[in-house]
Design an enzyme around this catalytic site. Structure first.
Site, PDB file in Angstrom:
ATOM      1  N   GLU A   1       0.666  -2.986  12.285  1.00 58.97           N
ATOM      2  CA  GLU A   1       0.948  -4.424  12.237  1.00 58.97           C
ATOM      3  C   GLU A   1       1.268  -5.012  13.609  1.00 58.97           C
ATOM      4  O   GLU A   1       1.628  -6.181  13.711  1.00 58.97           O
ATOM      5  CB  GLU A   1       2.090  -4.690  11.248  1.00 58.97           C
ATOM      6  CG  GLU A   1       1.701  -4.318   9.825  1.00 58.97           C
ATOM      7  CD  GLU A   1       2.702  -4.736   8.767  1.00 58.97           C
ATOM      8  OE1 GLU A   1       3.837  -5.103   9.127  1.00 58.97           O
ATOM      9  OE2 GLU A   1       2.334  -4.697   7.580  1.00 58.97           O
TER      10      GLU A   1
ATOM     11  N   LYS B   1       2.606  -0.109  15.966  1.00 60.47           N
ATOM     12  CA  LYS B   1       3.838  -0.021  15.183  1.00 60.47           C
ATOM     13  C   LYS B   1       3.888   1.311  14.437  1.00 60.47           C
ATOM     14  O   LYS B   1       4.954   1.868  14.198  1.00 60.47           O
ATOM     15  CB  LYS B   1       3.832  -1.180  14.188  1.00 60.47           C
ATOM     16  CG  LYS B   1       5.068  -1.334  13.360  1.00 60.47           C
ATOM     17  CD  LYS B   1       4.914  -2.548  12.444  1.00 60.47           C
ATOM     18  CE  LYS B   1       6.129  -2.752  11.557  1.00 60.47           C
ATOM     19  NZ  LYS B   1       5.898  -3.786  10.551  1.00 60.47           N
ATOM     20  N   GLN B   2       2.696   1.797  14.034  1.00 58.13           N
ATOM     21  CA  GLN B   2       2.658   2.954  13.137  1.00 58.13           C
ATOM     22  C   GLN B   2       1.285   3.610  13.191  1.00 58.13           C
ATOM     23  O   GLN B   2       0.360   3.077  13.791  1.00 58.13           O
ATOM     24  CB  GLN B   2       2.935   2.481  11.716  1.00 58.13           C
ATOM     25  CG  GLN B   2       1.875   1.510  11.188  1.00 58.13           C
ATOM     26  CD  GLN B   2       2.406   0.617  10.095  1.00 58.13           C
ATOM     27  OE1 GLN B   2       2.804  -0.515  10.364  1.00 58.13           O
ATOM     28  NE2 GLN B   2       2.406   1.112   8.873  1.00 58.13           N
TER      29      GLN B   2
ATOM     30  N   TRP C   1       0.823  -1.209   0.000  1.00 56.17           N
ATOM     31  CA  TRP C   1       0.000   0.000   0.000  1.00 56.17           C
ATOM     32  C   TRP C   1       0.858   1.260   0.000  1.00 56.17           C
ATOM     33  O   TRP C   1       0.387   2.342  -0.291  1.00 56.17           O
ATOM     34  CB  TRP C   1      -0.946   0.007   1.204  1.00 56.17           C
ATOM     35  CG  TRP C   1      -0.279   0.270   2.544  1.00 56.17           C
ATOM     36  CD1 TRP C   1       0.865  -0.291   3.023  1.00 56.17           C
ATOM     37  CD2 TRP C   1      -0.730   1.172   3.568  1.00 56.17           C
ATOM     38  NE1 TRP C   1       1.151   0.185   4.285  1.00 56.17           N
ATOM     39  CE2 TRP C   1       0.188   1.093   4.653  1.00 56.17           C
ATOM     40  CE3 TRP C   1      -1.814   2.024   3.688  1.00 56.17           C
ATOM     41  CZ2 TRP C   1       0.045   1.833   5.829  1.00 56.17           C
ATOM     42  CZ3 TRP C   1      -1.948   2.763   4.866  1.00 56.17           C
ATOM     43  CH2 TRP C   1      -1.020   2.665   5.903  1.00 56.17           C
TER      44      TRP C   1
HETATM   45  C1  BGC Z   1       4.805  -1.645   7.551  1.00 53.79           C
HETATM   46  C2  BGC Z   1       3.797  -1.686   6.432  1.00 53.79           C
HETATM   47  C3  BGC Z   1       4.521  -1.450   5.119  1.00 53.79           C
HETATM   48  C4  BGC Z   1       5.644  -2.440   4.949  1.00 53.79           C
HETATM   49  C5  BGC Z   1       6.470  -2.175   3.712  1.00 53.79           C
HETATM   50  C6  BGC Z   1       5.932  -2.620   7.287  1.00 53.79           C
HETATM   51  O1  BGC Z   1       6.905  -2.483   8.261  1.00 53.79           O
HETATM   52  O2  BGC Z   1       4.204  -1.974   8.779  1.00 53.79           O
HETATM   53  O3  BGC Z   1       2.819  -0.703   6.622  1.00 53.79           O
HETATM   54  O4  BGC Z   1       3.618  -1.574   4.073  1.00 53.79           O
HETATM   55  O5  BGC Z   1       6.518  -2.316   6.047  1.00 53.79           O
HETATM   56  O6  BGC Z   1       7.117  -0.945   3.813  1.00 53.79           O
END
Ligand code: BGC
Length: 764
Positions: free
Chosen positions: A487, A595-596, A355
Site C-alpha cells: 500500500e 509497506k509489505q 484479503w
Molecule cells: C495492509 C493490508 C491489510 C490491511 C488490514 C493494511 O495495513 O496493508 O494488506 O489488508 O492492513 O489488515
C-alpha cells in the site's frame, strides 16, 4: 490460579500493562461475537482508559461518508461493526453507595486465560469509598458449543468487613458509552446510535436496532442455577429490568452468582420481532459448569485438530497456541460472515474483512478446520450479487469485483488508491477456493459455490485487462491502474502480484470449467459459459504480462517501480514509522518503499515459478526496500528466508511474527489482534519450516526445523485423511489417523501411508 501449564496466558507474564492491550489479549469470542476483557466495574466510567465492548460479527451500522469531491462510484457509506456495551459490567452497592455513582477503587490482582478450555479467570480487589474491600473473582467463557452463549460467574468475598453487598446487573446498554480516544487513521470510529427496546419476557431481553443499516439483534440475560448461593431478584431500577443479588458477606467465605447471556444473530429489522433468537427455554436446567464443559469439549476437539506442539521453546509454543486460539475465536461460521482483520476483539479497521481472511488465515482453517473454511468462503459466495453490482458500477461489463474492505459485501473503502484499486482481492478469493477444493476434495462446494466464484472473478480480468498494443508489452495481456498488496505504491500498471494472481485465476477458470463441463453440462449452463469464453480465459492467462527488470534480473513490482528513487530508510528516524502516519500518501508513492511483501508474495505462493537464484535476487531487492509497516509482511519474508536457507533471518522474522500480539510488539494490540499475522505464524510453521506444498493434488513436505527447537508436531486434514506429522532433527514421522492409504512426498521420497506409522529419516 493454576498458571503452570503451557496453555495458560497469565497476566503477570505479559510484558505490558496497558488496559486496552489487556482487554484485547484476553478477549473471548466464538466467531459470532467477541467480548473485550475490560474491568467489569468501570465499563461506563468515562475516565476508564480501556475500550470495553461486545462485538457481533456482521452487526454493523452505516455512516454517510462525506467527500469534498464526490466522484461517481465512491462508496457513500462506511460500515462500522457496532461496539456494544459490555456484558461483563456490574455495579456493586456497599453501604448504600453504588460503584456507578461513586469512585470505587478497582485493583486488578490477577488474570489468566486457559487456552485449552477457553475459560478466563480474573481476580479484582474493589474498595468502596467507606474503605470496605471485597475480592471479586470472575470467570467467563464464550461458548464454542452454542454460538449465542456467553457465561459469566461472579464470586465475592469480603476482605476486611462483614456485611451486605449488592451485585446489580442491569441491561443498561443505552447509558454505557464507549469512550473514544483514538486518532490513528486505521481506527476511524463512528459511534452508532442504536435504538434499544426492552421486552417483557421471563428474563430481561433487549433488542438493539441500528439506525441506518436497520439490523437488529436480541440480547437476553438470565441467572443460572447455583445451589445454596444467593438468588438474584428481578426488579426494576431506572425503569429498566434489573437483577439484584444480595450478598451477606463474612471474610473467608466466597459467594457466587452466575449469569448467561444469549446473544442473537443479526437480522434485518423487519423479521427481528418474529425471531428473537434467544435460547432461554433450553437453559433452565443448565449451570455455569455444564455450559462451560460443553464449550470446553469443543475446544478440546479444536486442539486435537489444530494444535501445533513445539518442543524446545516454551514461550514460543505458548505464543503459537495463543495465535491459534484467537484465530479460532475470530472466524465466522454461519456462511454469512467472514474473519475481520482484528477478529472480534477490537474496533480497529471498523471490523472489516479484507484479503487477510483468504490469503493469511484461511489456509490454517482449510487444513485443520475445513468446515469453518467452507463457511468463510460461503460468505463470499453470498455476496456475489453485490460484487456484480460493483463491477457494473466500475463499468466492467462482465464478472464481479469484490470490495477491498467490507462487512455487508459492498465497498467501504473511502480511499480508492489503496482500497478499490486492490482488485487482486478477486484473485485472492479464487486462490482460496481452489486451495480449499484441492485439500478437501469438496466437489459439491466446487460445483455449487466454488465454480461461480472462480468464473465470475475470472470474467472481471477479461474485461478489466486488455491486450496491449504498445511496443513495450508486445501484445501481451496487461492489467493497468491497480494497486498491489504493497500500500505504499498505488495505481500502477501491471503490478506483478496482481497479474500473476489474475493469471492463476484465469487458469483456474479454464481448468475447472473444462473439467466440470465434461461431467455436468448443467453447471456450465447455469453460468452461461461457452467454449469461446473458456478459451479466452486460457489465452489471457497464457499471454499475461509479468514485468521483469532485465538489468537487475528481478521480477518488477510494476511497469515503472524500479525507476523511482529509493526511500532513505536508514536515515528515517524510528519515530517516523509507520510512514503512513507521518507522510502524505503521495510523498510515499513517490519513492521505492514497500509497506509489505508484494512481488515476493507471489514468489511465496508460486514456488514453481522461480529457481533459487531468482528467488534470492527478488528477496534481496525487495527486502532492502520493505519497512514492514503492515503486520502481513514479516511472515512472508521469513518463509522465503527459510527457503533460501538463511536460518537466522528466517528465525528472526518468524519470532517477530509469532510474538506480535502477546508482546504488543506493534504497540497497537489495544485496537484488536492482528489476525492475519496470527495466520502468518501458522503459515510460517507449516509452509515454512515443515515445507508444505500442494502440487496438483499431492501433498509435499520439505521439512527443516530451526536448530533452536527439538520437535514440532501437528495434524493436517488432506483429502479425507487426517495426517499426523512429527518433525525432529532425525526424522519425519507420519501417521494416517483416518481414511484410506495415501501417497505423499517427503523431500525426494514418495511415501505411502497406510495404517502403520512411517518414519522417514533425514536426509530426505
Ligand atoms: C495492509 C493490508 C491489510 C490491511 C488490514 C493494511 O495495513 O496493508 O494488506 O489488508 O492492513 O489488515
Amino acid at each position: 490460579m493454576d498458571t503452570t501449564d503451557e496453555f495458560q496466558i497469565h497476566l503477570q507474564r505479559l510484558p505490558f500493562k496497558k488496559a486496552t492491550a489487556i482487554e484485547t489479549v484476553y478477549a473471548l469470542g466464538n466467531g459470532h461475537f467477541g467480548v473485550r476483557a475490560s474491568n467489569p466495574l468501570q465499563g461506563d466510567n468515562p475516565d476508564y482508559p480501556g475500550q470495553p465492548g461486545l462485538f457481533i460479527n456482521g452487526f454493523y451500522d452505516l455512516t454517510a461518508l462525506h467527500y469534498g469531491e464526490d466522484y461517481p462510484g465512491y462508496p457513500q457509506n462506511s460500515q462500522t461493526m457496532c461496539q456494544l456495551p459490555d456484558p461483563r459490567f456490574i455495579v456493586l452497592e456497599i453501604d448504600g453507595l453504588r460503584s456507578d455513582d461513586e469512585t470505587f477503587s478497582v485493583k486488578q490482582v490477577d488474570k489468566n486465560l486457559n487456552l485449552k478450555t477457553g475459560l478466563l479467570s480474573e481476580i479484582y480487589e474493589i474498595t468502596s469509598p467507606t474503605d470496605k474491600t471485597v475480592r471479586l473473582t470472575m470467570q467467563t467463557f464464550a461458548s464454542q458449543d452454542d454460538a449465542r452463549i456467553y457465561g459469566v460467574a461472579y464470586s465475592l468475598s469480603a476482605l476486611n468487613f462483614s456485611g451486605n453487598v449488592k451485585v446489580i446487573k442491569q441491561h443498561r446498554y443505552t447509558q454505557q458509552q464507549i469512550p473514544q480516544h483514538d486518532i490513528d487513521v486505521r481506527n476511524v470510529q463512528r459511534q452508532s446510535q442504536l435504538t434499544c427496546t426492552y421486552q417483557e419476557a421471563d428474563h430481561p431481553t433487549m433488542q438493539m436496532i441500528t439506525r441506518k443499516s436497520q439490523l437488529a439483534i436480541t440480547l437476553q440475560v438470565q441467572p443460572l442455577k447455583n445451589d445454596d448461593q444467593p438468588v438474584p431478584k428481578l426488579t426494576t431500577q431506572d425503569q429498566l429490568p434489573t437483577y439484584v443479588t444480595d450478598f451477606d458477606l463474612v471474610p473467608g467465605i466466597a459467594q457466587e452468582v452466575d449469569f448467561v447471556y444469549s446473544i442473537g444473530f443479526p437480522h434485518p429489522v423487519v423479521i427481528a420481532n418474529a425471531d428473537p433468537d434467544t435460547v432461554d427455554q433450553t437453559l433452565a436446567n443448565e449451570t455455569f459448569s455444564t455450559l462451560l464443559n460443553k464449550s470446553a469439549h469443543q475446544w478440546a476437539i479444536f486442539w486435537d485438530n489444530s494444535d501445533v506442539e513445539l518442543k524446545g521453546d516454551a514461550k514460543l509454543a505458548k505464543s503459537i497456541r495463543f495465535n491459534l486460539f484467537h484465530l479460532n475465536q475470530a472466524a465466522g461460521r454461519d456462511g454469512m460472515t467472514s474473519i475481520p482483520a482484528k477478529g472480534l476483539t477490537g474496533s480497529g479497521y471498523e471490523g472489516h474483512y479484507f484479503w487477510n481472511a483468504e490469503m493469511f488465515m484461511l489456509p490454517f482453517f482449510i487444513f485443520t478446520q475445513p468446515e469453518t473454511a467452507k463457511q468463510v468462503l460461503s460468505y463470499r459466495y453470498s455476496k456475489l450479487l453485490q460484487a456484480q453490482q460493483r463491477a457494473r458500477e466500475m463499468t466492467v461489463k462482465k464478472g464481479v469485483l469484490f470490495p477491498w474492505r467490507t462487512i455487508n459485501g459492498t465497498e467501504a473503502s473511502a480511499y480508492y488508491p489503496t482500497g478499490t484499486a486492490q482488485v487482486h482481492i478477486n484473485a485472492d478469493i479464487a486462490y482460496a477456493v481452489d486451495l480449499y477444493v484441492r485439500v478437501t476434495d469438496d466437489q459439491d462446494f466446487l460445483a455449487t459455490q466454488g465454480l461461480p466464484l472462480i468464473i465470475e472473478t475470472a470474467r472481471f480480468w477479461l474485461s478489466y485487462g486488455h491486450y496491449a498494443t504498445d511496443d513495450a508489452h508486445h501484445g501481451r495481456f496487461v492489467i493497468n491502474d491497480v494497486t498491489g498488496p504493497d500500500e505504499y505504491t498505488a495505481m500502477v500498471n501491471n503490478n506483478y502480484y496482481t497479474n500473476r494472481m489474475a493469471q492463476h485465476n484465469l487458469y483456474l477458470a479454464a481448468h475447472y470449467a473444462r473439467r466440470l463441463g465434461q461431467t455436468d453440462n448443467n453447471v456450465i449452463g447455469k453460468l452461461g459459459l461457452t467454449t469461446t469464453e473458456i478459451d479466452a480465459f486460457q489465452h489471457a492467462a497464457d499471454q499475461m504480462y509479468l514485468p521483469f527488470d532485465p538489468n537487475r534480473q528481478i521480477k518488477k513490482q510494476d511497469d515503472t517501480s524500479t525507476e523511482k528513487p529509493v526511500w532513505p530508510i536508514a536515515e528515517t528516524p524510528r519515530t517516523q514509522f509507520p510512514l503512513l502516519l507521518h507522510y502524505h500518501p503521495m510523498t510515499i508513492y513517490h519513492y521505492q518503499v514497500n509497506k509489505q511483501a508484494d512481488t515476493v508474495m507471489s514468489d511465496f505462493l508460486f514456488p514453481e515459478d522461480q529457481d533459487q537464484a531468482q528467488l534470492k535476487r527478488d528477496y534481496d531487492y525487495y527486502e532492502a526496500i520493505t519497512v514492514h509497516d503492515s503486520s502481513l509482511s514479516r511472515a512472508i519474508f521469513g518463509i522465503l528466508a527459510h527457503r533460501l536457507d538463511e536460518a537466522d533471518k528466517s528465525y528472526q522474522y518468524f519470532m517477530d511474527t509469532a510474538l506480535t500480539d502477546l508482546t504488543d510488539a506493534q504497540g497497537n494490540v489495544g485496537d484488536g489482534i492482528h489476525a492475519a499475522n496470527m495466520g502468518g505464524s501458522w503459515l510460517s510453521l507449516i509452509y515454512g519450516f515443515a515445507g508444505l506444498e500442494i502440487k496438483d493434488t499431492t501433498l509435499h513436505l520439505h521439512p527443516k526445523l530451526p536448530t533452536e527447537w527439538l520437535e514440532m508436531r501437528f495434524k493436517l486434514w488432506f483429502q479425507h485423511r487426517h495426517i499426523g506429522i512429527t518433525i525432529n532433527h532425525q526424522a519425519v514421522i507420519l501417521e494416517n489417523l483416518k481414511g484410506k492409504p495415501i501417497t505423499i512426498q517427503i523431500g525426494d521420497k514418495q511415501v505411502t501411508l497406510g495404517s502403520e506409522r512411517v518414519t522417514v529419516p533425514f536426509p530426505i
